[in-house]
Design a protein around this motif. Sequence first.
Motif, mmCIF file in Angstrom:
data_model
loop_
_atom_site.group_PDB
_atom_site.id
_atom_site.type_symbol
_atom_site.label_atom_id
_atom_site.label_comp_id
_atom_site.label_asym_id
_atom_site.label_seq_id
_atom_site.Cartn_x
_atom_site.Cartn_y
_atom_site.Cartn_z
ATOM 1 N N LEU A 119 -2.964 -4.561 0.620
ATOM 2 C CA LEU A 119 -2.790 -4.939 -0.753
ATOM 3 C C LEU A 119 -2.313 -3.530 -1.575
ATOM 4 C CD1 LEU A 119 -2.005 -7.058 -3.012
ATOM 5 C CD2 LEU A 119 -4.463 -6.873 -3.506
ATOM 6 N N ALA A 120 -3.148 -2.730 -1.471
ATOM 7 C CA ALA A 120 -3.184 -1.235 -1.967
ATOM 8 C C ALA A 120 -1.926 -0.435 -1.566
ATOM 9 C CB ALA A 120 -4.548 -0.417 -1.839
ATOM 10 N N ASP A 121 -1.830 -0.624 -0.422
ATOM 11 C CA ASP A 121 -0.657 0.041 0.619
ATOM 12 C C ASP A 121 0.751 -0.583 0.013
ATOM 13 O OD1 ASP A 121 0.312 2.009 2.559
ATOM 14 O OD2 ASP A 121 0.992 0.146 3.284
ATOM 15 N N GLY A 122 0.572 -1.895 -0.117
ATOM 16 C CA GLY A 122 1.839 -2.643 -0.526
ATOM 17 C C GLY A 122 2.209 -2.386 -1.808
ATOM 18 N N LEU A 123 1.129 -2.418 -2.584
ATOM 19 C CA LEU A 123 1.460 -1.748 -4.254
ATOM 20 C C LEU A 123 1.746 -0.390 -4.221
ATOM 21 C CD1 LEU A 123 -1.839 -3.537 -5.920
ATOM 22 C CD2 LEU A 123 0.775 -4.218 -6.088
ATOM 23 N N ALA A 124 1.559 0.548 -3.561
ATOM 24 C CA ALA A 124 1.901 1.804 -3.683
ATOM 25 C C ALA A 124 3.515 1.978 -3.209
ATOM 26 C CB ALA A 124 1.009 2.602 -2.814
ATOM 27 N N LEU A 125 3.656 1.105 -2.027
ATOM 28 C CA LEU A 125 5.239 1.173 -1.549
ATOM 29 C C LEU A 125 6.032 0.725 -2.737
ATOM 30 C CD1 LEU A 125 4.941 0.466 2.146
ATOM 31 C CD2 LEU A 125 6.071 2.272 1.020
ATOM 32 N N LEU A 126 5.564 -0.555 -3.195
ATOM 33 C CA LEU A 126 6.523 -1.066 -4.183
ATOM 34 C C LEU A 126 6.800 -0.439 -5.547
ATOM 35 C CD1 LEU A 126 7.874 -3.871 -4.404
ATOM 36 C CD2 LEU A 126 5.836 -4.758 -5.678
ATOM 37 N N ALA A 127 5.723 0.241 -5.888
ATOM 38 C CA ALA A 127 5.781 1.103 -7.043
ATOM 39 C C ALA A 127 6.625 2.195 -6.715
ATOM 40 C CB ALA A 127 4.269 1.741 -7.455
ATOM 41 N N SER A 128 6.659 2.774 -5.549
ATOM 42 C CA SER A 128 7.442 3.624 -5.049
ATOM 43 C C SER A 128 9.007 3.366 -5.117
ATOM 44 C CB SER A 128 7.215 4.360 -3.497
ATOM 45 O OG SER A 128 8.113 5.220 -3.358
ATOM 46 N N ALA A 129 9.178 2.181 -4.799
ATOM 47 C CA ALA A 129 10.662 1.642 -4.674
ATOM 48 C C ALA A 129 11.018 1.484 -6.190
ATOM 49 C CB ALA A 129 10.605 0.301 -4.003
ATOM 50 N N PHE A 130 10.273 1.008 -7.345
ATOM 51 C CA PHE A 130 10.769 0.987 -8.521
ATOM 52 C C PHE A 130 10.955 2.488 -9.175
ATOM 53 C CE2 PHE A 130 9.536 -3.254 -7.776
ATOM 54 C CZ PHE A 130 10.617 -3.853 -8.065
ATOM 55 N N ARG A 131 10.022 3.342 -8.608
ATOM 56 C CA ARG A 131 10.186 4.692 -9.426
ATOM 57 C C ARG A 131 11.115 5.601 -8.659
ATOM 58 N NH1 ARG A 131 3.979 6.183 -8.877
ATOM 59 N NH2 ARG A 131 3.245 4.342 -9.671
ATOM 60 N N ARG A 132 11.629 5.380 -7.619
ATOM 61 C CA ARG A 132 12.646 6.319 -6.877
ATOM 62 C C ARG A 132 14.023 6.000 -7.442
ATOM 63 N NH1 ARG A 132 10.915 8.753 -2.247
ATOM 64 N NH2 ARG A 132 13.049 9.167 -2.020
ATOM 65 N N GLN A 133 14.520 7.191 -7.528
ATOM 66 C CA GLN A 133 16.159 7.147 -7.697
ATOM 67 C C GLN A 133 16.956 7.415 -6.770
ATOM 68 O OE1 GLN A 133 16.580 9.978 -11.117
ATOM 69 N NE2 GLN A 133 15.570 8.732 -12.682
ATOM 70 N N GLY A 134 18.106 7.022 -6.710
ATOM 71 C CA GLY A 134 18.966 7.458 -5.356
ATOM 72 C C GLY A 134 19.266 6.389 -4.394
ATOM 73 N N ASP A 135 19.092 6.876 -3.122
ATOM 74 C CA ASP A 135 19.573 5.927 -2.185
ATOM 75 C C ASP A 135 18.708 4.409 -2.273
ATOM 76 O OD1 ASP A 135 19.823 4.952 0.166
ATOM 77 O OD2 ASP A 135 19.463 6.575 1.451
ATOM 78 N N GLY A 136 19.688 3.666 -2.153
ATOM 79 C CA GLY A 136 19.233 2.119 -2.359
ATOM 80 C C GLY A 136 18.623 1.831 -1.030
ATOM 81 N N ALA A 137 18.992 2.089 0.058
ATOM 82 C CA ALA A 137 18.473 1.731 1.215
ATOM 83 C C ALA A 137 17.008 2.181 1.520
ATOM 84 C CB ALA A 137 19.115 2.346 2.544
ATOM 85 N N HIS A 138 16.681 3.414 0.904
ATOM 86 C CA HIS A 138 15.372 3.742 0.874
ATOM 87 C C HIS A 138 14.462 2.831 -0.160
ATOM 88 C CE1 HIS A 138 12.342 7.170 0.665
ATOM 89 N NE2 HIS A 138 11.896 6.613 1.677
ATOM 90 N N ARG A 139 15.130 2.706 -1.225
ATOM 91 C CA ARG A 139 14.171 1.940 -2.039
ATOM 92 C C ARG A 139 14.039 0.390 -1.626
ATOM 93 N NH1 ARG A 139 16.882 2.214 -7.835
ATOM 94 N NH2 ARG A 139 15.050 0.978 -8.247
ATOM 95 N N ALA A 140 15.116 0.013 -1.318
ATOM 96 C CA ALA A 140 15.030 -1.456 -0.414
ATOM 97 C C ALA A 140 14.218 -1.445 0.748
ATOM 98 C CB ALA A 140 16.353 -1.682 0.220
ATOM 99 N N ALA A 141 13.983 -0.367 1.546
ATOM 100 C CA ALA A 141 12.835 -0.420 2.752
ATOM 101 C C ALA A 141 11.339 -0.297 2.134
ATOM 102 C CB ALA A 141 13.154 0.861 3.621
ATOM 103 N N HIS A 142 11.418 0.687 0.880
ATOM 104 C CA HIS A 142 9.898 0.387 0.065
ATOM 105 C C HIS A 142 9.648 -1.020 -0.471
ATOM 106 C CE1 HIS A 142 8.887 5.084 -0.130
ATOM 107 N NE2 HIS A 142 9.838 4.739 1.002
ATOM 108 N N ALA A 143 10.595 -1.338 -1.130
ATOM 109 C CA ALA A 143 10.190 -2.628 -1.621
ATOM 110 C C ALA A 143 9.804 -3.575 -0.641
ATOM 111 C CB ALA A 143 11.499 -3.427 -2.358
ATOM 112 N N THR A 144 10.712 -3.840 0.547
ATOM 113 C CA THR A 144 10.330 -4.544 1.607
ATOM 114 C C THR A 144 9.066 -4.537 2.044
ATOM 115 O OG1 THR A 144 12.793 -4.747 2.196
ATOM 116 C CG2 THR A 144 11.065 -5.646 3.866
ATOM 117 N N GLY A 145 8.687 -3.398 2.543
ATOM 118 C CA GLY A 145 7.488 -2.946 2.944
ATOM 119 C C GLY A 145 6.283 -3.252 1.983
ATOM 120 N N GLY A 146 6.464 -3.138 0.550
ATOM 121 C CA GLY A 146 5.711 -3.376 -0.336
ATOM 122 C C GLY A 146 5.491 -4.820 -0.399
ATOM 123 N N VAL A 147 6.228 -5.508 -0.475
ATOM 124 C CA VAL A 147 6.275 -6.928 -0.636
ATOM 125 C C VAL A 147 5.535 -7.403 0.684
ATOM 126 C CG1 VAL A 147 7.626 -9.106 -0.711
ATOM 127 C CG2 VAL A 147 8.568 -7.264 -2.142
#
Length: 186
Positions: A43-71
């Motif tokens: 849960l902590a790891d997923g929340l960190a990845l999801l937060a990173s996906a929403f804080r990041r700017q730029g590459d949509g694929a990277h944000r999507a990967a973080h969001a997927t891993g976070g979820v």
Amino acid sequence: MRRQLMWMLVARGAAALLFGVVALVWPGVTVLALALLFGVYALADGLALLASAFRRQGDGAHRAAHATGGVLGIAVGVVSIGWPGVTALALAALTGAWAVVTGVAEIWAAVRFRRELHHEWVLFLAGAVSVAAGALLWARPDVGAIGIAQVIGVYALVSGALVLAAARRLRGAATTGHPVRHARHA
């Protein structure tokens, strides 16, 4: 962007190290306690990845990967916490699946973002360790709670150390202001 990535890696690495130490210090924990402990970690790891996906700017694929891993991490954490009476076999399968998917995502990120990362081999190696641990759990789910705790504990320690090493590399590159690349690739 590097600073956010660095702190996300620090949070994930520290959580992995803490989880690994607890899993190795108390390997005789019941499956119930191990499921709860793993659930909190995922849960902590997923929340960190999801937060990173929403804080990041730029590459949509990277944000999507973080969001997927976070979820995925949040879902695995919630299931583990909400269903703590899971058997050792189911816990091994759940943990193994999570480790393989997380490892493949880390390997993909190391290859995909090799131009932005310094010493991307560290992230690649962390992903390979994750895939190996997941495969080991799938291959031998019958080892019981103590065996599972030991495999997961060692995996978490190695993975956490590698992720913290990647964060340290990013910090060093940010401090010096140099691009994050090997000299031979420049």
